[in-house]
Design a protein around this motif. Structure first.
Motif, short mmCIF file in Angstrom:
data_model
loop_
_atom_site.label_atom_id
_atom_site.label_comp_id
_atom_site.label_asym_id
_atom_site.label_seq_id
_atom_site.Cartn_x
_atom_site.Cartn_y
_atom_site.Cartn_z
N ILE A 52 57.15 53.70 25.55
CA ILE A 52 58.46 53.05 25.52
C ILE A 52 59.49 53.94 24.81
CG2 ILE A 52 59.75 51.07 24.58
CD1 ILE A 52 57.16 49.42 24.94
N LEU A 53 59.07 54.48 23.65
CA LEU A 53 59.99 55.33 22.88
C LEU A 53 60.39 56.58 23.67
CD1 LEU A 53 58.32 55.07 19.35
CD2 LEU A 53 60.64 54.32 19.95
N LYS A 54 59.39 57.19 24.31
CA LYS A 54 59.68 58.43 25.05
C LYS A 54 60.64 58.16 26.20
CE LYS A 54 57.48 62.59 26.69
NZ LYS A 54 57.82 62.86 28.04
N ALA A 55 60.36 57.11 26.97
CA ALA A 55 61.21 56.79 28.12
C ALA A 55 62.65 56.54 27.67
CB ALA A 55 60.65 55.57 28.84
N ASN A 68 72.87 51.07 22.63
CA ASN A 68 73.65 50.06 21.93
C ASN A 68 72.82 49.50 20.78
OD1 ASN A 68 71.86 48.20 23.02
ND2 ASN A 68 73.16 47.85 24.81
N VAL A 69 73.43 48.66 19.99
CA VAL A 69 72.77 48.16 18.78
C VAL A 69 71.45 47.44 19.13
CG1 VAL A 69 72.99 46.60 16.81
CG2 VAL A 69 74.96 47.92 17.57
N GLU A 70 71.51 46.63 20.18
CA GLU A 70 70.32 45.86 20.57
C GLU A 70 69.16 46.77 20.94
OE1 GLU A 70 70.50 42.80 23.86
OE2 GLU A 70 72.04 42.14 22.43
N GLN A 71 69.50 47.80 21.75
CA GLN A 71 68.46 48.72 22.19
C GLN A 71 67.85 49.48 21.02
OE1 GLN A 71 70.46 50.62 25.25
NE2 GLN A 71 68.83 50.18 26.74
N MET A 72 68.73 49.92 20.12
CA MET A 72 68.24 50.68 18.98
C MET A 72 67.33 49.81 18.13
SD MET A 72 69.38 53.47 19.70
CE MET A 72 69.04 54.64 18.44
N SER A 73 67.67 48.53 17.98
CA SER A 73 66.83 47.70 17.12
C SER A 73 65.49 47.39 17.80
CB SER A 73 67.57 46.43 16.66
OG SER A 73 67.36 45.39 17.56
N SER A 74 65.49 47.34 19.14
CA SER A 74 64.19 47.11 19.78
C SER A 74 63.31 48.36 19.70
CB SER A 74 64.35 46.59 21.22
OG SER A 74 64.35 47.64 22.13
N VAL A 79 58.78 51.33 16.47
CA VAL A 79 58.39 52.25 15.40
C VAL A 79 57.74 51.45 14.26
CG1 VAL A 79 59.20 53.92 13.67
CG2 VAL A 79 60.17 53.93 15.97
N ASP A 80 58.30 50.27 13.95
CA ASP A 80 57.74 49.43 12.89
C ASP A 80 56.30 49.02 13.23
OD1 ASP A 80 60.04 49.57 11.48
OD2 ASP A 80 60.82 47.61 12.08
N ARG A 81 56.09 48.70 14.52
CA ARG A 81 54.74 48.27 14.91
C ARG A 81 53.74 49.43 14.78
NH1 ARG A 81 52.23 46.38 19.83
NH2 ARG A 81 54.08 46.84 21.04
N LEU A 82 54.21 50.64 15.16
CA LEU A 82 53.35 51.82 15.01
C LEU A 82 53.01 52.04 13.54
CD1 LEU A 82 54.88 54.45 17.45
CD2 LEU A 82 52.56 53.58 17.47
N THR A 83 54.03 51.90 12.69
CA THR A 83 53.83 52.12 11.26
C THR A 83 52.83 51.11 10.70
OG1 THR A 83 56.14 52.81 11.17
CG2 THR A 83 55.05 52.42 9.06
N LYS A 84 52.99 49.83 11.12
CA LYS A 84 52.09 48.78 10.65
C LYS A 84 50.65 49.07 11.11
CE LYS A 84 51.63 43.77 10.85
NZ LYS A 84 51.83 42.69 11.79
N GLY A 216 54.87 41.08 17.64
CA GLY A 216 54.67 42.19 16.72
C GLY A 216 53.28 42.31 16.15
N GLY A 217 52.32 41.56 16.70
CA GLY A 217 50.94 41.61 16.20
C GLY A 217 50.25 42.92 16.57
N THR A 218 49.29 43.31 15.74
CA THR A 218 48.53 44.53 16.02
C THR A 218 47.11 44.23 16.48
OG1 THR A 218 47.79 44.61 13.73
CG2 THR A 218 49.76 45.88 14.28
#
Ligand code: ADP
Length: 257
Positions: A52-55, A68-74, A79-84, A216-218
């Motif tokens: 998703i990030l790469k695309a 836009n702001v929405e896209q950046m926050s998604s 990234v947050d999920r990867l970090t978790k 957001g579950g892992t």
């Protein structure tokens, strides 16, 4: 026996040795299977957010996507999920290797539960879920790692909120049972079918992958809770009725062994 590495033809010590060797071989083989499954699970979990990030980054670089702001926050959520995920994997591997040990101090469980419920109230409130505590008046202090107990119970409470529909109820109870303290989180949520219940502590197991990923579950939360209970010399239990709700209980020894 197809798994037998050596054939057992004698009943004496040599025969017994051969049997022990065969038992060990079976164990090692099943460990290898588990390890392969675990690695495949990690690869799968990493691939989705990375794709998703790469695309999106390519789209932005090519000018196809105007961020836009929405896209950046998604994207930040990915990234947050990867970090978790990486943090949980690190904790799990250290716990399993015996390198992350509990730091035992005297812990006031009732106080800890009040803090956890306090900080979870806003989230429960968003879904109009009532969240209450029921503890015995004279709950004994226990010897435990405060950070770990906090992480275990908070995880269970967050799951209860996640898997309970609007207007539901969650209760967090603590009571002494023989030489253990039992902390139980009960919800009136979606519940878990019997065939899924035995797997919920497995790595990356999700009853409904689409639903849990969206929240957001892992898929590692309960595996971590289980390992943390084990390093305390305790255990975890799950009871549930599909469509009615679940109770997850952590049992921890009161005293040091
Ligand atoms: P996740 O990060 O996906 O929530 P967990 O290890 O915490 O991972 O939980 C594993 C699975 O167990 C979840 O995906 C969900 O399907 C199920 N589960 C956990 N807690 C509850 C609950 N309180 N009610 C219903 N299902 C639950």
């Amino acid at each position: 026996n197809l798994d037998a590495a050596v054939s057992v033809e004698r009943q004496d010590e040599v025969g017994q040795l051969a049997m022990a060797f065969n038992a060990m071989t079976v164990k090692l083989k099943s460990n290898t299977v588990l390890r392969q499954r675990f690695l495949a699970g990690i690869a799968h979990e990493l691939r989705t957010p990375l794709t998703i990030l790469k695309a999106n980054l390519e789209g932005i670089a090519d000018g196809v996507i105007t961020p836009n702001v929405e896209q950046m926050s998604s994207l930040t959520e990915e990234v947050d999920r990867l970090t978790k995920l990486v943090g949980e994997l690190r904790d799990l591997s250290l716990l399993e290797a015996g390198q992350l040990q509990a730091e035992f101090t005297l812990l006031d469980v009732a106080q800890l539960l009040r803090e956890i419920v306090g900080k979870s109230k806003p989230l429960a409130g968003e879904k109009c879920i009532s969240l209450r505590i029921e503890t015995e008046d004279r709950l004994p202090l226990i010897w435990a790692d405060g950070d770990m107990v906090n992480q275990m119970v908070y995880n269970l409470v967050l799951n209860a909120i996640k898997y309970t529909s609007d207007g539901g109820q969650i209760s967090v109870r603590a009571a002494a049972e023989n030489d253990m303290i039992k902390i139980a989180v009960t919800d009136t949520g979606i519940g878990i079918a019997v065939e899924d219940l035995e797997h919920v502590f497995d790595y990356f197991y999700r009853v409904d992958p689409a639903r849990t990923k969206a929240s957001g579950g892992t898929g590692l939360g309960l595996a971590l809770v289980k390992q943390m209970a084990l390093v305390h010399g305790g255990k975890i239990k799950a009871e549930s009725t599909l469509g009615q709700g679940s109770t997850f209980s952590v049992l921890l020894p009161i005293d040091l062994h």
